[in-house]
Design an enzyme around this catalytic site. Structure first.
Site, mmCIF file in Angstrom:
data_model
loop_
_atom_site.group_PDB
_atom_site.id
_atom_site.type_symbol
_atom_site.label_atom_id
_atom_site.label_comp_id
_atom_site.label_asym_id
_atom_site.label_seq_id
_atom_site.Cartn_x
_atom_site.Cartn_y
_atom_site.Cartn_z
ATOM 1 N N HIS A 1 47.631 32.952 42.866
ATOM 2 C CA HIS A 1 47.626 32.223 42.195
ATOM 3 C C HIS A 1 47.017 32.440 40.584
ATOM 4 C CE1 HIS A 1 43.038 33.713 42.870
ATOM 5 N NE2 HIS A 1 43.636 34.228 42.016
ATOM 6 N N CYS B 1 42.393 36.787 35.062
ATOM 7 C CA CYS B 1 42.826 35.643 36.962
ATOM 8 C C CYS B 1 43.941 34.267 35.672
ATOM 9 C CB CYS B 1 42.041 35.738 36.638
ATOM 10 S SG CYS B 1 41.135 37.274 37.560
ATOM 11 N N HIS C 1 48.667 36.020 39.512
ATOM 12 C CA HIS C 1 48.513 37.152 40.311
ATOM 13 C C HIS C 1 48.269 36.987 42.039
ATOM 14 C CE1 HIS C 1 45.267 35.633 39.008
ATOM 15 N NE2 HIS C 1 44.123 36.649 39.869
ATOM 16 N N HIS D 1 46.445 38.140 45.804
ATOM 17 C CA HIS D 1 45.605 38.644 46.522
ATOM 18 C C HIS D 1 46.544 39.214 48.591
ATOM 19 C CE1 HIS D 1 42.748 38.198 42.736
ATOM 20 N NE2 HIS D 1 43.268 37.070 42.715
ATOM 21 N N ASP E 1 49.221 29.657 58.381
ATOM 22 C CA ASP E 1 50.997 28.494 57.770
ATOM 23 C C ASP E 1 50.668 27.968 56.448
ATOM 24 O OD1 ASP E 1 52.146 29.716 60.077
ATOM 25 O OD2 ASP E 1 51.822 27.848 61.626
ATOM 26 N N HIS E 2 49.900 27.394 56.009
ATOM 27 C CA HIS E 2 49.715 26.454 54.800
ATOM 28 C C HIS E 2 49.541 27.257 54.007
ATOM 29 C CE1 HIS E 2 48.991 23.196 52.422
ATOM 30 N NE2 HIS E 2 47.920 23.882 52.413
ATOM 31 N N GLU F 1 38.258 38.656 49.030
ATOM 32 C CA GLU F 1 39.580 38.481 47.737
ATOM 33 C C GLU F 1 40.167 39.770 47.111
ATOM 34 O OE1 GLU F 1 39.586 35.901 43.862
ATOM 35 O OE2 GLU F 1 38.523 37.624 43.621
#
Length: 153
Positions: A27, A46, A52, A54, A89-90, A136
């Protein structure tokens, strides 16, 4: 207390189950409503234009009565199947900024946590959803337990 009354007590007592899952996503924290300078000031590194990634650790906590026949709050297969199909899956290996749910919302991990909670709340019926927690980094984790649990400002 007899053995049979112990089972009866378990079936009416609320127990919690927390299950952990891992997924990866990227994101960029950037708000179209703020200037470039405000974005950099607010989101720091960020706000990198290239984004970047995670390796997120997702925890889903559900609760309910312990079923006397199975000894479980809910069947782990049901929970795992739902999370795999509707969440992992999303989001796994996705750039969160490109997803519809983040077209008008900054894809912070707080907002991701809320989105996952809402997916679980709308569709998982085998136990009561208590909370969603996302780690995160080693230093950051976020938790959401629904709008009813948000204090007013």
């Amino acid at each position: 207390m007899s053995a049979s009354s112990g089972l009866d007590a378990r079936s009416i007592m609320k127990a919690h189950l927390t299950r952990r899952y891992i997924f990866s996503a990227s994101h960029r924290l950037h708000s179209a409503e703020m200037s470039e300078e405000e974005n950099v000031e607010t989101y720091g590194k960020c706000n990198n234009p290239h984004g970047h990634g995670h390796n997120y650790i997702l925890e889903v906590t559900v609760s309910g009565a312990v079923d006397p026949a199975t000894g479980m709050v809910c069947n782990l297969v049901d929970l795992d199947d739902f999370v795999e199909r509707e969440v992992l899956d999303h989001y796994n290996l996705e750039n969160l900024n490109t997803l519809q749910e983040f077209s008008q919302t900054v894809p912070t991990t707080e907002n991701l946590c809320i989105e996952i909670f809402e997916i679980m709340h709308r569709g998982f019926r085998h136990a009561h959803l208590e909370r969603v927690r996302i780690e995160e980094t080693m230093m950051n984790s976020f938790e959401y337990a629904g709008a009813d649990n948000v204090p007013s400002r």
